[in-house]
Design a protein around this motif. Structure first.
Motif, PDB file in Angstrom:
ATOM      1  N   LEU A   1       0.720  -1.007  -0.115  1.00 27.31           N
ATOM      2  CA  LEU A   1      -0.145  -0.164   0.272  1.00 27.31           C
ATOM      3  C   LEU A   1       0.769   1.373   0.028  1.00 27.31           C
ATOM      4  CD1 LEU A   1      -2.954   0.980   0.074  1.00 27.31           C
ATOM      5  CD2 LEU A   1      -2.607   0.743   2.853  1.00 27.31           C
ATOM      6  N   ALA A   2       1.894   1.099   0.657  1.00 29.23           N
ATOM      7  CA  ALA A   2       2.586   2.384   0.338  1.00 29.23           C
ATOM      8  C   ALA A   2       3.466   2.574  -0.788  1.00 29.23           C
ATOM      9  CB  ALA A   2       3.986   2.423   1.601  1.00 29.23           C
ATOM     10  N   ILE A   3       3.408   1.446  -1.138  1.00 25.80           N
ATOM     11  CA  ILE A   3       3.998   1.394  -2.532  1.00 25.80           C
ATOM     12  C   ILE A   3       3.592   2.564  -3.700  1.00 25.80           C
ATOM     13  CG2 ILE A   3       5.904   0.572  -4.477  1.00 25.80           C
ATOM     14  CD1 ILE A   3       7.027  -1.551  -2.418  1.00 25.80           C
ATOM     15  N   VAL A   4       2.721   1.857  -3.384  1.00 21.42           N
ATOM     16  CA  VAL A   4       1.232   2.331  -4.643  1.00 21.42           C
ATOM     17  C   VAL A   4       1.118   3.988  -3.857  1.00 21.42           C
ATOM     18  CG1 VAL A   4      -1.590   2.185  -5.425  1.00 21.42           C
ATOM     19  CG2 VAL A   4       0.101   0.493  -4.806  1.00 21.42           C
ATOM     20  N   LEU A   5       1.021   4.502  -2.629  1.00 17.42           N
ATOM     21  CA  LEU A   5       0.536   5.302  -2.670  1.00 17.42           C
ATOM     22  C   LEU A   5       2.110   6.621  -3.251  1.00 17.42           C
ATOM     23  CD1 LEU A   5      -1.163   4.803   1.240  1.00 17.42           C
ATOM     24  CD2 LEU A   5      -1.963   5.800  -0.963  1.00 17.42           C
ATOM     25  N   TRP A   6       3.317   5.599  -3.516  1.00 17.12           N
ATOM     26  CA  TRP A   6       3.950   6.589  -3.321  1.00 17.12           C
ATOM     27  C   TRP A   6       4.000   6.816  -4.816  1.00 17.12           C
ATOM     28  CZ3 TRP A   6       8.379   9.462  -1.442  1.00 17.12           C
ATOM     29  CH2 TRP A   6       9.040   9.305  -2.356  1.00 17.12           C
ATOM     30  N   VAL A   7       3.747   5.304  -5.871  1.00 17.06           N
ATOM     31  CA  VAL A   7       4.156   6.360  -7.340  1.00 17.06           C
ATOM     32  C   VAL A   7       2.826   6.952  -7.300  1.00 17.06           C
ATOM     33  CG1 VAL A   7       3.498   4.855  -9.334  1.00 17.06           C
ATOM     34  CG2 VAL A   7       4.219   3.640  -7.114  1.00 17.06           C
ATOM     35  N   PHE A   8       1.852   6.715  -6.898  1.00 21.26           N
ATOM     36  CA  PHE A   8       0.902   8.136  -7.415  1.00 21.26           C
ATOM     37  C   PHE A   8       0.319   9.601  -6.471  1.00 21.26           C
ATOM     38  CE2 PHE A   8      -0.338   3.741  -9.222  1.00 21.26           C
ATOM     39  CZ  PHE A   8      -0.900   4.351 -10.326  1.00 21.26           C
ATOM     40  N   ARG A   9       1.510  10.106  -5.751  1.00 27.18           N
ATOM     41  CA  ARG A   9       1.174  10.656  -4.971  1.00 27.18           C
ATOM     42  C   ARG A   9       1.292  11.628  -5.766  1.00 27.18           C
ATOM     43  NH1 ARG A   9       6.794   9.866  -5.610  1.00 27.18           N
ATOM     44  NH2 ARG A   9       8.121  11.208  -6.063  1.00 27.18           N
ATOM     45  N   PRO A  10       0.990  13.170  -5.754  1.00 23.99           N
ATOM     46  CA  PRO A  10       0.571  14.013  -6.164  1.00 23.99           C
ATOM     47  C   PRO A  10       2.192  14.395  -6.026  1.00 23.99           C
ATOM     48  CG  PRO A  10      -0.867  14.578  -3.991  1.00 23.99           C
ATOM     49  CD  PRO A  10       0.462  13.279  -3.747  1.00 23.99           C
ATOM     50  N   GLY A  11       2.238  15.327  -7.724  1.00 19.43           N
ATOM     51  CA  GLY A  11       3.165  15.873  -8.108  1.00 19.43           C
ATOM     52  C   GLY A  11       4.500  14.881  -8.751  1.00 19.43           C
ATOM     53  N   ALA A  12       4.194  12.848  -8.597  1.00 17.70           N
ATOM     54  CA  ALA A  12       5.081  12.597  -9.268  1.00 17.70           C
ATOM     55  C   ALA A  12       4.320  12.220 -10.933  1.00 17.70           C
ATOM     56  CB  ALA A  12       4.631  11.137  -8.389  1.00 17.70           C
ATOM     57  N   ASN A  13       3.541  13.020 -11.665  1.00 16.25           N
ATOM     58  CA  ASN A  13       3.557  12.627 -12.453  1.00 16.25           C
ATOM     59  C   ASN A  13       4.670  13.651 -13.400  1.00 16.25           C
ATOM     60  OD1 ASN A  13       2.505  11.899 -15.324  1.00 16.25           O
ATOM     61  ND2 ASN A  13       0.809  13.793 -14.818  1.00 16.25           N
ATOM     62  N   LYS A  14       5.376  14.642 -13.198  1.00 16.67           N
ATOM     63  CA  LYS A  14       6.578  15.710 -13.498  1.00 16.67           C
ATOM     64  C   LYS A  14       7.555  14.688 -13.450  1.00 16.67           C
ATOM     65  CE  LYS A  14       9.044  19.584 -13.482  1.00 16.67           C
ATOM     66  NZ  LYS A  14      10.314  19.069 -13.293  1.00 16.67           N
ATOM     67  N   GLU A  15       7.854  13.593 -12.868  1.00 13.56           N
ATOM     68  CA  GLU A  15       8.788  13.100 -12.780  1.00 13.56           C
ATOM     69  C   GLU A  15       9.194  11.710 -13.401  1.00 13.56           C
ATOM     70  OE1 GLU A  15      12.243   9.983  -8.804  1.00 13.56           O
ATOM     71  OE2 GLU A  15       9.532  11.929  -8.580  1.00 13.56           O
ATOM     72  N   TYR A  16       8.233  11.417 -13.601  1.00 10.02           N
ATOM     73  CA  TYR A  16       7.614  10.050 -14.563  1.00 10.02           C
ATOM     74  C   TYR A  16       7.702  10.412 -16.032  1.00 10.02           C
ATOM     75  CZ  TYR A  16       6.345   7.523 -10.041  1.00 10.02           C
ATOM     76  OH  TYR A  16       6.585   7.097  -8.706  1.00 10.02           O
ATOM     77  N   LYS A  17       7.117  11.511 -16.214  1.00 13.24           N
ATOM     78  CA  LYS A  17       7.556  12.314 -17.148  1.00 13.24           C
ATOM     79  C   LYS A  17       9.027  12.467 -18.062  1.00 13.24           C
ATOM     80  CE  LYS A  17       2.912  13.550 -18.553  1.00 13.24           C
ATOM     81  NZ  LYS A  17       1.510  14.531 -18.219  1.00 13.24           N
ATOM     82  N   ASP A  18       9.525  13.201 -16.930  1.00 12.68           N
ATOM     83  CA  ASP A  18      10.771  13.460 -17.434  1.00 12.68           C
ATOM     84  C   ASP A  18      11.778  12.448 -17.113  1.00 12.68           C
ATOM     85  OD1 ASP A  18      13.275  15.039 -17.770  1.00 12.68           O
ATOM     86  OD2 ASP A  18      14.173  14.695 -15.552  1.00 12.68           O
TER      87      ASP A  18
END
Length: 61
Positions: A24-41
């Motif tokens: 659950l912690a890993i899932v929340l870490w992946v879908f946390r707010p602001g992570a989208n920019k890091e993953y797109k980069d």
């Protein structure tokens, strides 16, 4: 209590709970707010220099 019985009981109860909370912690870490920019980069790294390899200075930034 035998070692096997103790470990089996531990794995059936507390370890299951721990692994579920870890998942659950890993899932929340992946879908946390602001992570989208890091993953797109990170996903765009192979397409940054289509015509030539990156220089040492560009690779550091």
């Amino acid at each position: 209590m035998e070692t096997y019985s103790f470990l089996r009981e531990f794995a059936d109860s507390w370890m299951l709970l721990f692994l579920f909370l870890f998942f659950l912690a890993i899932v929340l870490w992946v879908f946390r707010p602001g992570a989208n920019k890091e993953y797109k980069d990170t996903a765009s790294i192979p397409f940054r220099h289509e015509d030539k390899p990156a220089t040492t200075e560009e690779a550091r930034t």
